[in-house]
Design an enzyme around this catalytic site. Sequence first.
Site: not given
Length: 1139
Positions: A847-851, A887-888, A1000, A1052
């Site tokens: 949950h970082n800037t890449i996501h 959103h995160d 998401d 998964q």
Amino acid sequence: MGKVEDFEEHNKNSNQDIEKNVGNRRRSNSNTINDQNENINKNKAIVTKKSFIMNLLRNKEKTKVEQNDDNIVENMNERKNSLKDMSLISDNVEKDNKVKKKNSYLKNLNILGKTKSIEFSFPSNILNNARKNIQEIDEESPLTSNSLRTYKEGISEDNRQNQRNADNNSLNWSTSNINTECNSEFSNIEVKVLKTEKSNSVKLKDNIIDIPNDKNKKELQEINIKNTNKDSYKNLYLKVRNSISFNDNIKIDDENKNDKNNIIDNYNNYDDINSSNEITIDGLNHDDNIKKIDNINNFDNKHDDNLQDHHQNHVHHTFRSSRKSLGNIKSNNTNIKLNNDKNFDTNINKRSILEKYFYDIWKRNITIKKEIYSLSSKNPPNPLKSTFADACQNESSEKELLKKIPLKFNDDSIESLYVLNLNNWISSRMIIIGIVMLILSFIIWPLTTWSLKTSTWGRETYIIILFHTLMAINTLILIFFIIIGSTELCKYSECMSYVLFSLMVALWGLWNIAIGLTLEYNPNLSEMPTTTYELEMIYVLTYIYGFLPLVIIDIFFPSRTKYNWIIHLIFIFLNSSSIILVGSAKPDFVPEIYVVFRILAYTTLCIFLYIGSYTSELQIRYVFYNLLVAGYKLDKIESDMKNKTSNKKISTGIEDLINMLKECTKVILELENETDTNFNVHTKTSYCSNILEQCLSTLTKSDNLYNIDYNVLENPENKKFIEAYVSKSKSNFAGEEVPKGVDFKLNKSFSNNDCISTDKVDLDKKQIKKFLKQINISQLTKMIQFIDNKLLSDWDFNCLTYFDESEYPFFDINLSLICTIDHNIPINIIINFLCFVEKQYNNVPYHNTIHATMVTQKFFCLAKKLGIYDDLEYKIKLVMFISGICHDIGHPGYNNLFFVNSLHPLSIIYNDISVLENYHASITFKILQLNQCNILKNFSEKDFRMMRSYIIELILSTDMKHHFEIISKFRIRRENEDFDYIKNSDDLLILTKMIIKSADISHGSVSWSEHYCWCQRVLSEFYTQGDEELKNKMPLSPLCDRTKHNEVCKSQITFLKFVVMPLFEELSHIDNNKFIKSFCLKRLNSNCIMWDTLMKEEKTIEVYDPAAVKLKDKKKKKVDKKKKSYIDLTLFFIKNVSD
């Protein structure tokens, strides 16, 4: 009878005396072992297998009980006197000894309730040898209290019970290796029989009897009894059945101890008992130092014939055993068994091969192939399927189905399928016909050869050569029948059968002509029998090789009449020509009327056979078509059921209510047009009543009609994983035992985390504004690289790769995305907004800037692919951009469940409801409150309120707890006729919720390499949370347990199939471009297959390691110093919200 009763009374008195004496003997310890052995030799000999085994098992009993000689002598003398007074005892018995054989040796173990014994007589010289052996044994190991107790129990039994149980005591009791781990080995014993003949000198001959196999052996076997312990008593009872005691009634004559000839002299006493057996048990070891040999006497009165044969003989049975011999016994038995099993298995294999061969032949006869209308998952649908399906539904008349002359299906696809099945059926029958006719040919061939030699053709060699040539060709044809039916040539079975049968009929038709023309007719009566024989031979060959193929092709083979008529015509022509030529050449021998009758016979038989073949083919075609239609319908039903099961969605209560009400409405509408008011009305009203009852049940069973029903899931594991993904905000403490060490007041373990902390720094708005002035916007603007819209709208755009390659990837992508919107927002405000947003994202694996950037890009891409982006207002586009990128924001790498369980301040502020999502929305608008970052400040208050509500709704919708609720609401609205996301704002809102949720969790629908990397990252966050929970004695959240890493693949697969797929499937219903089906769902299925492959191959799934990435980042060049001025506003926001 009186004497018998007196005898029993004496026995009872004797038993009482012995009980007293035993007590005295236990108190007497002054006599030596030698005195004890001497007294035993004089009075009696007692050896029990019970006492011996008990001594063997109980090593702790090392105290030896001495015997009181005087009491034993006195008691035995009384016993002897009582027996002498009995008239039932003959004089010979005085010379004999009484032998008691008992079945129990484990009474002290509480296994047997009673000890049963039998009593019978033997010559004294046999007992002499036994006593001698006993003496030797007792010198090493004196009698114990167990042996005396056994003696007392043995003589206290009722004689009548002894007599009844005499037959149950056999020589062949098992004394094999007493090892409780293997009961079966105790039956493997050998008996050495030493027979003595009645003569001046005794001859001994060894006969080895192997009891398990009833086969003679040439080697002596020994059995060792060792390694037993107290825990082995139960199994010992199953293995050793007999204990033996010797009872002496007279004094032993020392002179007869070594006299073997007395055995023969005492055989006169064997009239009542028929035989005597001496049994020697050897090899009983104790502590590997003491070796005991018990010589006992026994008899078996069950085998009367054997006993009568040896009435005058003394049979000496010797049981010899050792540890090594047991292996030989097992080896010999195994060899015999293996040989027998090998022969038996060989026969079974041959039989099974034949059975399988003929079963395959039979199966081919009853199987209908349906390849022509079957579908393959890999290949496109067969065009013949649709044709056949149409034919199935248009079977209104026979004319439309079949063409009668010649018989043929009007539909070419059905005719092709019928021919395919004909080849399959005929091929199996060709094998049978070939085998049967070959056997028949080998019988007829020599008989016909003999007939030819004894007839008028015997002088003409060419006829015999021609016959043998035809028989050889005929044999090759029959062999070819078998080859065709057994090989790949079977697909041409029908055609080849016509050719081969035509050839056979033609060959023997020509033979018939040749043999008829060469037949010499002599009206001499003496040669009439020979001519008759010759005609009979012609008839036999004609009917077997000429007419029989017609019968086979018309009756046994399901042939087609439009082709087999040729064979009938060949038969009629050749055989009629033969009789015509013979009649013309020899009219005296074959009159004209006979020629006419023969031609009529041939023609009539062929016509009726052809008519029968036609009728049979017509019936077969109808049956085939009906079976084909039935099979097709069954396949369709099965396919529909599978599709219904596979497409069965996880529904909510509100959806069930709507569906039931729709069904009820449908039935009521049908009732309005109902004519039969007597039956159907009552039935349908009852049906509606049941539906309404179900509606009431659904309304009352739950307070939230958007809760999903997991009963549609067949696998319980799927339910577990789905709940793990979509119920992350529910506390694990609910309804569970509280783990030890958890503090419910306030768990500050997470509050002190570096990601979110309230006491790290104390910033105010003035400091924030000061930092904002330090942002060098012009320099950042020069460094940013704009990306083309086409690349941004590409679903395969890989943010992970771009972030590795670019210097300012966050600004590159997001500034390019916001520029796709027609707006009048100043660039400096946008950059300030992006700078603060980037800084609020923590450096966590997932949950970082890449996501955040990926979700924003996929949000934009999906809207473009679905064709709704261009129809949206620019303010809605801006809402989508802000919701996607924020959103995160501020996500700490832990889920809602962690906040709830730890009683974090955020959880208390938001009352455990969508804790992180509320936090993300709060931070978003805290940034927008800053004038330098407020990209919404140019909108009116009404638009701002609308946009704020949309942003909050979209961010809160990313909470997985509401996943199925949102899907259900969208499905309900989508199925409604007035669904319009352009005109209806509520429809637009639910649609944008679906899109942002799809973005998401879109990593499941990208390429496998990218999807696998995202999964590694999310696993790293899960396990880090699990480690923190274990550290703080909190309950482990689902999916966060490192010890269950082997469940990753399964989880998964469940996530993709039951969480992600329903989302994209619902979006596919509004996708006119079919992008979702052709791209997203295809990738989802492909990734599921990859996970399934990894699970089956048990591959190890690697977890993302943030430490390694940090080390890599240190080696990169340092970023611009201006970038360090970005402020972490998280602490400020939490402080302000808390205030």
